[in-house]
Design a protein around this motif. Sequence first.
Motif, mmCIF file in Angstrom:
data_model
loop_
_atom_site.group_PDB
_atom_site.id
_atom_site.type_symbol
_atom_site.label_atom_id
_atom_site.label_comp_id
_atom_site.label_asym_id
_atom_site.label_seq_id
_atom_site.Cartn_x
_atom_site.Cartn_y
_atom_site.Cartn_z
ATOM 1 N N LEU A 127 13.001 13.590 35.019
ATOM 2 C CA LEU A 127 13.488 12.640 34.240
ATOM 3 C C LEU A 127 12.570 11.489 34.023
ATOM 4 O O LEU A 127 11.746 11.184 35.073
ATOM 5 C CB LEU A 127 14.500 11.866 34.629
ATOM 6 C CG LEU A 127 15.966 13.017 34.734
ATOM 7 C CD1 LEU A 127 17.165 12.314 35.279
ATOM 8 C CD2 LEU A 127 16.219 13.673 33.573
ATOM 9 N N GLN A 162 15.315 7.792 31.248
ATOM 10 C CA GLN A 162 16.378 8.724 31.389
ATOM 11 C C GLN A 162 17.075 8.476 32.786
ATOM 12 O O GLN A 162 18.305 8.699 32.825
ATOM 13 C CB GLN A 162 15.995 10.423 31.285
ATOM 14 C CG GLN A 162 15.245 10.571 29.929
ATOM 15 C CD GLN A 162 14.503 11.998 29.772
ATOM 16 O OE1 GLN A 162 14.150 12.272 30.910
ATOM 17 N NE2 GLN A 162 14.226 12.452 28.713
ATOM 18 N N THR A 215 19.575 5.650 31.988
ATOM 19 C CA THR A 215 20.640 6.138 31.532
ATOM 20 C C THR A 215 21.675 6.764 32.360
ATOM 21 O O THR A 215 22.888 6.356 32.523
ATOM 22 C CB THR A 215 20.160 7.115 30.339
ATOM 23 O OG1 THR A 215 19.295 6.315 29.389
ATOM 24 C CG2 THR A 215 21.362 7.451 29.502
ATOM 25 N N ARG A 265 23.341 11.820 25.405
ATOM 26 C CA ARG A 265 22.018 12.523 25.486
ATOM 27 C C ARG A 265 21.214 12.073 26.413
ATOM 28 O O ARG A 265 20.437 10.893 26.263
ATOM 29 C CB ARG A 265 21.186 13.142 24.265
ATOM 30 C CG ARG A 265 22.310 13.586 23.205
ATOM 31 C CD ARG A 265 21.443 14.046 22.004
ATOM 32 N NE ARG A 265 22.155 14.252 21.048
ATOM 33 C CZ ARG A 265 21.961 14.977 19.710
ATOM 34 N NH1 ARG A 265 20.411 15.012 19.655
ATOM 35 N NH2 ARG A 265 22.670 15.235 18.877
ATOM 36 N N VAL A 266 21.058 12.534 27.747
ATOM 37 C CA VAL A 266 20.345 11.875 28.609
ATOM 38 C C VAL A 266 18.408 12.624 28.697
ATOM 39 O O VAL A 266 17.668 11.921 28.539
ATOM 40 C CB VAL A 266 20.833 12.237 30.053
ATOM 41 C CG1 VAL A 266 19.626 11.589 31.309
ATOM 42 C CG2 VAL A 266 22.201 11.367 30.203
ATOM 43 N N SER A 267 18.649 13.787 28.611
ATOM 44 C CA SER A 267 17.315 14.562 28.655
ATOM 45 C C SER A 267 17.470 15.688 27.712
ATOM 46 O O SER A 267 18.655 16.316 27.166
ATOM 47 C CB SER A 267 16.986 14.828 30.104
ATOM 48 O OG SER A 267 17.722 15.671 30.448
ATOM 49 N N ASP A 268 16.426 16.768 27.711
ATOM 50 C CA ASP A 268 16.451 18.063 26.970
ATOM 51 C C ASP A 268 17.439 19.049 27.823
ATOM 52 O O ASP A 268 17.347 19.879 27.269
ATOM 53 C CB ASP A 268 15.050 18.327 26.956
ATOM 54 C CG ASP A 268 14.380 18.045 25.755
ATOM 55 O OD1 ASP A 268 14.914 17.194 24.967
ATOM 56 O OD2 ASP A 268 13.236 18.125 25.588
ATOM 57 N N ARG A 292 16.638 24.396 29.432
ATOM 58 C CA ARG A 292 15.984 23.381 28.449
ATOM 59 C C ARG A 292 16.696 23.684 27.014
ATOM 60 O O ARG A 292 16.635 24.587 26.646
ATOM 61 C CB ARG A 292 14.533 22.943 28.665
ATOM 62 C CG ARG A 292 14.145 22.445 29.800
ATOM 63 C CD ARG A 292 12.777 22.252 29.779
ATOM 64 N NE ARG A 292 12.726 20.803 29.227
ATOM 65 C CZ ARG A 292 11.871 20.894 28.084
ATOM 66 N NH1 ARG A 292 11.378 21.857 27.422
ATOM 67 N NH2 ARG A 292 11.780 19.652 27.441
ATOM 68 N N ALA A 311 16.887 15.207 23.826
ATOM 69 C CA ALA A 311 16.508 13.907 24.191
ATOM 70 C C ALA A 311 16.293 13.025 22.922
ATOM 71 O O ALA A 311 16.484 11.938 23.199
ATOM 72 C CB ALA A 311 15.582 14.036 25.458
ATOM 73 N N ARG A 312 15.652 13.468 21.877
ATOM 74 C CA ARG A 312 15.004 12.643 21.015
ATOM 75 C C ARG A 312 16.586 11.854 20.134
ATOM 76 O O ARG A 312 16.434 10.937 19.907
ATOM 77 C CB ARG A 312 14.454 13.554 19.755
ATOM 78 C CG ARG A 312 13.076 13.764 20.166
ATOM 79 C CD ARG A 312 12.357 14.320 18.797
ATOM 80 N NE ARG A 312 13.152 15.292 18.112
ATOM 81 C CZ ARG A 312 12.813 16.678 18.399
ATOM 82 N NH1 ARG A 312 12.013 17.035 19.079
ATOM 83 N NH2 ARG A 312 13.404 17.319 17.740
ATOM 84 N N ASP A 313 17.473 12.564 20.357
ATOM 85 C CA ASP A 313 18.937 11.949 19.647
ATOM 86 C C ASP A 313 18.693 11.836 18.368
ATOM 87 O O ASP A 313 19.749 10.863 17.976
ATOM 88 C CB ASP A 313 19.100 10.666 20.564
ATOM 89 C CG ASP A 313 20.741 10.489 20.792
ATOM 90 O OD1 ASP A 313 21.444 11.270 20.250
ATOM 91 O OD2 ASP A 313 20.929 9.007 20.710
#
Length: 148
Positions: A35, A39, A42, A69-72, A92, A97-99
Amino acid sequence: MARLNPLCAAALIGAMPLVASCAPAGSADAGAAALTPKQSRTLDKYLAGKVAGEPVRCLPHYASADTIRVSDDILLYRQGSRIVYRNDLKGRCPGLARDSDIMVVRQFGTQTCSGDFFHLVDRGSGIRGPTCVFGDFIPYRKPAGDEG
């Protein structure tokens, strides 16, 4: 011993950075990406002071309305201020993660379950992105008597 064709050798050497870039970043979990500091903050923000419970296979639709959304590979589902469900995806989901992309969840019935899948759709172009798979949902609850 067989000799490698010079053209093949050059192609292999040129491809090495690409192959290396596919390897996951260091992490305690094999195959999981590390992370970023943002991230991690978050994750800490939503799980701090909460205790992990036994994983559950499914969440009813009403419990999966507030998605973070924290990460991929990590999603959080907030159900009020006392319960947050963490979902570590089965692999993954590049771009999650881009949200900025839209999550389109394929739901069968009235729940979202481990093994169900969703895909991302680019908000601007409408182009469909990767298909991703939910893992188990781990509830994090504030301990009884904790009003904070």
